[in-house]
Design an enzyme around this catalytic site. Structure first.
Site: not given
Ligand SMILES: Cc1cc2nc3c(=O)[nH]c(=O)nc-3n(C[C@H](O)[C@H](O)[C@H](O)COP(=O)(O)OP(=O)(O)OC[C@H]3O[C@@H](n4cnc5c(N)ncnc54)[C@H](O)[C@@H]3O)c2cc1C
Length: 512
Positions: A80, A88, A93-94, A338, A478
């Protein structure tokens, strides 16, 4: 070798060099400048650390992948780049879409039918059928198990209700008890911790090592920056990319969608910058639909913050919440997607900012709200409260007569079962706003979510630009594209990340 006598590897190199000269366009060109040079980067002479599985990112998808890989006995590291874990996901928003849950809330609350097929169909319709059907089916089928896994193995708690959110045709959105994604990141972190995996913080992946882009050539490991040190980590079994989206990278998002200039607020954490997409492209990964970037219509208007209060407008439509302009008029069907809501807001122009959601006390608990949270919203002045609609209008500076008229008409639509203004589908669960107290919350669109990203298949394998899986490279969450099509339905990302994180983790744990 191709018919032209060029190997795929030399084709890739030529494409990259040609694209640098041409100034960009295809998948590989995304990484220019530096792509061609980078492909020619010599592999490390030695490795500083050796792991079975390397997971990049510690959000929902990374945590789920790390836990599943470790459960298969793989020596796993979760890298990380930020000083805190969760991306994110932890500020999310849970809300979590799943057609059922271990308590069968929808059925018990008599909220109508649902099924994995109906959920998958909503994914597709909500994304204008740009989605890859097999991927949507995989998420819809795995969502209930993913939710129950967080509850049973990680101790996550959800509120005893389900809501029907914009674009969904069923009451299937579950709300975290704490009102934030931390509920599930903590659950997943605990599941991973039981298997001795924890996020390794301040570790930024700065390259993906692959000998070359020949389809048979596996990914070998990653380069990591830790403070001033640059280390090379070898992956014996596989690398899982779970690095999230790129909404915070203005240059990158504008390159794909020129409308989304810096002037727009953004709901994302600062690390959502998308460099991993480029490193993956540089080793041959294909991308798709990078121009599909979503705005969240209900963010805090000045900062773009998506706090617990900004989730009420999202959760409210199935229970009768009303969206109004500064003039006190409705502007869209509240059950719209949306992208439709945000497009209407943007089209009205900056002078229309903010719009408002109006709801009453009777809606709070059914729509997954919490009275204590409402008190917090009032304390931090995100929510405005009044005993009458006219008084609320005065407080939020909306013409009182117009708002009183709008709410009275909407009450009548619910009684008649028909919305002649916007043709919103009326359901029995919708509550009329005849009795106070009433609440208002301001809202405006902010850049929120990247629907596009790396191309994967249903096994979470990353697909190269020739259509073959890249050996030992998986991706989830994502950072991937093609699951949500042109528009993600709210609450569909959490299950997507966890379902595909689990698939990627299991596949990586087994890969040899
Ligand atoms: C404020 C907010 C509210 C939301 N609410 C909802 C909801 O209620 N329900 C829903 O379905 N979706 C929601 N979404 C969307 C959803 O939360 C995200 O799409 C999801 O959390 C993405 O998860 P992830 O594991 O793919 O990425 P993330 O949770 O973003 O995790 C990716 C991680 O990788 C790390 N990273 C990136 N590049 C590197 C690198 N080069 N080296 C090492 N680490 C790296 C980042 O720092 C991060 O910690 C919301 C999004 C936001 C921003």
């Amino acid at each position: 070798m191709s018919k032209t006598g060029m190997s795929r590897r030399s084709l890739l190199k030529t494409a990259a060099i040609g694209s640098m000269a041409a100034g960009g366009g295809t998948a590989l060109n995304m990484a220019a400048p530096g792509t061609a040079l980078a492909i020619a980067r010599p592999l490390p002479a030695s490795w500083d650390e050796t792991w079975d599985v390397i997971v990049v990112g510690s959000g929902f998808s990374g945590l789920a992948a790390a836990a599943e890989a470790a459960a298969l006995g793989a020596k796993t590291v979760m890298l990380e780049k930020m000083p805190t874990y969760g991306g994110n996901s932890i500020i999310n928003g849970g809300v979590f879409a799943a057609w059922d849950d271990k308590w069968h809330y929808r059925e018990k609350l008599n909220l109508g039918a649902d099924s994995p097929q109906q959920h998958a169909e909503d994914f597709l319709r909500g994304g204008d059928y740009y989605n890859i059907p097999e991927l949507c089916k995989t998420v819809a089928e795995g969502a209930v198990d993913a939710l129950n896994w967080c509850i049973d193995e990680g101790g996550a708690q959800v509120r005893p209700t389900v809501t029907r959110a914009g674009g969904h045709t069923a009451y299937r959105t579950h709300a975290a008890k704490s009102g934030v994604g931390r509920e599930y990141t903590e659950a997943l972190r605990k599941i991973a911790a039981k298997l001795n995996v924890a996020p390794t913080l301040n570790s930024e992946v700065s390259w993906i090592w692959r000998a070359d882009a020949d389809p048979k050539s596996p990914v070998l490991g990653v380069e990591v920056k830790r403070g001033r040190r640059v280390l090379n980590l070898k992956a014996e079994r596989a690398v899982v990319l779970a690095s999230g989206g790129f909404s915070r990278n203005v240059e990158m998002r504008v390159a794909h969608n020129p409308q989304l200039v810096a002037e727009y607020n953004c709901t994302n954490h600062p690390g959502a910058t998308g460099e991993i997409h480029k490193y993956a492209q540089a080793v041959g990964a294909d991308t798709l639909q990078m121009n599909f970037i979503q705005l969240y219509p209900f963010a805090e208007p000045e900062t773009g913050l998506l706090d617990a209060m900004a989730v009420y407008p999202f959760n409210g439509p199935g229970y009768g919440i009303v969206y109004v302009t500064k003039a006190g008029k409705r502007f869209v069907s509240e059950l719209e997607r949306r992208d439709v809501c945000a497009a209407v807001q943007i089209k009205m122009g900056k002078e229309a900012k903010p719009t408002f959601s109006i709801f009453n006390d009777a809606m709070v608990v059914p729509m997954g709200g919490d009275p204590q949270e409402v008190e917090e919203g009032l304390k931090n002045q995100r929510f405005v409260k009044a005993d009458t609609i006219a008084e609320l209008a005065d407080k939020i500076k909306v013409p009182a007569a117009a708002l009183v008229d709008t709410i009275a008409k909407h009450n009548q639509y619910l009684k008649d079962g028909k919305d002649p203004e916007f043709n919103k589908p009326i359901t029995k669960a919708m509550i009329t706003m005849e009795k106070g107290p009433f609440y208002g919350v301001a809202q405006w669109p902010a850049v929120h979510f990247c629907m596009g990203g790396l191309r994967i298949n249903a096994k979470a394998q990353v697909i190269d630009i020739f259509g073959s899986p890249i050996p030992k490279l998986f991706a989830a969450g994502e950072v991937t594209g093609g699951i949500h099509g042109s528009n993600r339905l709210g609450s569909n990302s959490t299950p997507t990340c966890i379902v595909f994180g689990r698939i990627a983790g299991r596949a990586a744990g087994r890969a040899v």
